[in-house]
Design an enzyme around this catalytic site. Structure first.
Site, short mmCIF file in Angstrom:
data_model
loop_
_atom_site.label_atom_id
_atom_site.label_comp_id
_atom_site.label_asym_id
_atom_site.label_seq_id
_atom_site.Cartn_x
_atom_site.Cartn_y
_atom_site.Cartn_z
N ASP A 14 0.81 -1.22 0.00
CA ASP A 14 0.00 0.00 0.00
C ASP A 14 0.84 1.27 0.00
O ASP A 14 0.58 2.18 -0.78
CB ASP A 14 -0.94 0.01 1.23
CG ASP A 14 -2.17 -0.85 1.00
OD1 ASP A 14 -2.47 -1.18 -0.17
OD2 ASP A 14 -2.84 -1.20 2.00
N ARG A 95 2.38 4.42 16.93
CA ARG A 95 1.97 5.51 16.03
C ARG A 95 2.45 6.88 16.51
O ARG A 95 2.95 7.66 15.70
CB ARG A 95 0.45 5.50 15.82
CG ARG A 95 -0.12 4.39 14.90
CD ARG A 95 0.86 3.65 14.10
NE ARG A 95 0.33 2.66 13.19
CZ ARG A 95 0.72 1.39 13.12
NH1 ARG A 95 1.63 0.92 13.97
NH2 ARG A 95 0.25 0.57 12.22
N ASP A 124 -5.59 3.10 13.28
CA ASP A 124 -4.30 3.73 13.03
C ASP A 124 -4.43 5.10 12.36
O ASP A 124 -3.68 6.02 12.65
CB ASP A 124 -3.39 2.79 12.24
CG ASP A 124 -2.96 1.59 13.08
OD1 ASP A 124 -2.77 1.78 14.29
OD2 ASP A 124 -2.84 0.47 12.54
N SER A 175 -3.27 -9.23 7.88
CA SER A 175 -2.74 -7.89 8.07
C SER A 175 -1.92 -7.94 9.35
O SER A 175 -2.44 -8.25 10.43
CB SER A 175 -3.90 -6.90 8.20
OG SER A 175 -3.40 -5.67 8.68
N1 ARG Z 1 -6.27 -3.62 16.60
C1 ARG Z 1 -4.97 -3.20 16.98
C2 ARG Z 1 -4.98 -1.73 17.26
O1 ARG Z 1 -5.83 -1.04 16.84
C3 ARG Z 1 -3.93 -3.60 15.97
C4 ARG Z 1 -3.92 -2.82 14.71
C5 ARG Z 1 -2.92 -3.35 13.80
N2 ARG Z 1 -2.72 -2.50 12.69
C6 ARG Z 1 -2.65 -2.94 11.44
N3 ARG Z 1 -2.46 -2.06 10.51
N4 ARG Z 1 -2.73 -4.21 11.14
O2 ARG Z 1 -4.12 -1.24 17.92
#
Ligand code: ARG
Length: 400
Positions: A14, A95, A124, A175
């Site tokens: 991506d 992040r 995110d 993912s």
């Molecule tokens: N659900 C978790 C969170 O919001 C993990 C997110 C993982 N991110 C990803 N782009 N796969 O913190």
């Protein structure tokens, strides 16, 4: 002069497609920034080359592992931060440190905007954008993936058509987001919350050790500083524990969590170091914190975890909580012993020079220092209000 954008670059499909897409569709110059937070990545040289091949004018890699461990993970550990009681905030913690470097790079390169590769359904995007607005409200935030409406197949085709070297195949089903605090694995067959996660998703928690062993973790003012008596920095402690604890096949989480955007989502995580450290730290607090402080801190912790999860790392409430939590850690110094055996990690002891555990008071031996005669009056007064209520209004009263 074309606008200049700094993109949080991972080297994946991506963000690689996003580089070229922004150049062609928005007419901008793209600077790629990859932030090393301890993820199991390709060779960083390969990531840099891929960014340039996609069209980036600059490709930068920053090693933020130490900073991430000390300035982002350590405060979360002091707060025993677990979202919805179970998830140690792996992705949520990385992040804000990525955004900090994104903004610094944007300033250095005179950029007008930053960009990220998040979709519109996740947490995110919230963390990237809210953190950017806290640190640099003047910077525009561009979210190409959220808007372009390409399927995964279309993105792969776009990459081939534009000569962008990517490794992605149509078979990629999960993912994955990882860093030194753990690994998050979503999607594929696990989108059915009843489906057992296939064994192939686990990487850090494969059981290879079968001989039980003890592990002693030392803390100073709430921060881990040693393992089995060997002095280590925060980053090294985490790396050591991921390896050792993970090799006992312990540290997995399988849950359905509430995303900020209103979606329930089935998540699997493996976080051997994070779970072991939080368990040990909380246990040490049980002897080092006075009762009311311990209880009030425990009430605060879930709220603190929610702030981090919801993208509010840089916020006044988080700052105020940090002041409280830091103050609470003054005497959280000592050691905790863990027993590791296949599939389990259990605490078997704790000690501290500041321990409030008083043997003379606690023992049931005859030679204790507790003033037994004080108890009768104390208990009578403790129950006085209830006695009055029972006599005048008590509905539970058993009458003769
Ligand atoms: N659900 C978790 C969170 O919001 C993990 C997110 C993982 N991110 C990803 N782009 N796969 O913190």
């Amino acid at each position: 002069m074309p606008k200049r954008v700094v993109l949080a670059y991972s080297g994946g499909l991506d963000t690689s497609v996003a580089v070229r897409w922004m150049i062609e569709e928005l007419g901008v110059e793209v600077v790629c920034l990859a932030v090393d937070v301890g993820q199991a990545s390709d060779d960083w040289d390969v990531v840099r080359e891929r960014a340039r091949a996609a069209g980036a004018v600059e490709a930068i890699v920053v090693d933020a592992r130490q900073e991430f461990a000390e300035d982002f993970v350590a405060p979360a550990l002091k707060a025993n931060a677990m979202y919805e009681g179970r998830y140690p905030l792996v992705s949520a913690l990385s992040r804000p440190v990525i955004v900090k470097h994104l903004v610094e790079t944007a300033r250095y390169h005179g950029a007008d905007a930053v960009a990220h590769g998040c979709t519109g359904k996740g947490n995110d995007q919230v963390r990237f954008e809210v953190s950017t607005r806290a640190l640099a409200p003047d910077l525009e935030v561009i979210a190409p993936v959220r808007g372009w409406g390409m399927t995964r197949e279309e993105s792969i085709l776009y990459a081939y058509d534009h000569g962008i070297p990517i490794q992605a195949t149509k078979e990629k089903v999960y993912s994955i987001d990882d860093n030194l605090w753990g690994r998050a694995i979503e999607c594929g067959e696990m989108e059915d919350p009843w489906a057992v996660p296939p064994p192939g998703v686990w990487l850090l928690t494969e059981q290879t050790e079968s001989e039980p062993r003890d592990l002693v973790i030392g803390f100073e003012q709430g921060v881990p500083t040693s393992v089995d008596g060997e002095r280590l920095g925060m980053l090294e402690v985490i790396e050591r524990l991921n390896t050792v604890v993970g090799s006992y096949g312990w540290g997995r989480i399988d849950m359905v969590e509430n995303r900020r955007v209103g979606i329930k989502s089935r998540e699997t995580y493996e976080c051997p170091a994070a779970l072991a450290l939080i368990m040990a730290h909380k246990d040490l607090e049980s002897i080092c914190l006075e009762r009311d402080l311990d209880r009030e801190k425990s009430r605060t912790e879930p709220r603190y975890a929610e702030l981090i999860y919801d993208g509010l790392w840089f916020s006044p409430l988080k700052q105020a909580f940090d002041a409280f939590i830091d103050s609470s850690q003054e005497f959280v110094t000592g050691e905790v012993r863990l027993r590791l055996s296949p599939g389990s990690a259990a605490i078997t002891g704790r000690r501290s020079e500041h321990s409030l555990y008083d043997y003379g008071l606690a023992t049931y031996d005859a030679a204790d220092s507790f003033r037994h005669e004080d108890s009768a009056g104390f208990v009578r007064l403790w129950g006085l209000g209830i006695e009055t209520w029972a006599a005048r209004q008590g509905t539970d009263r058993i009458r003769d």
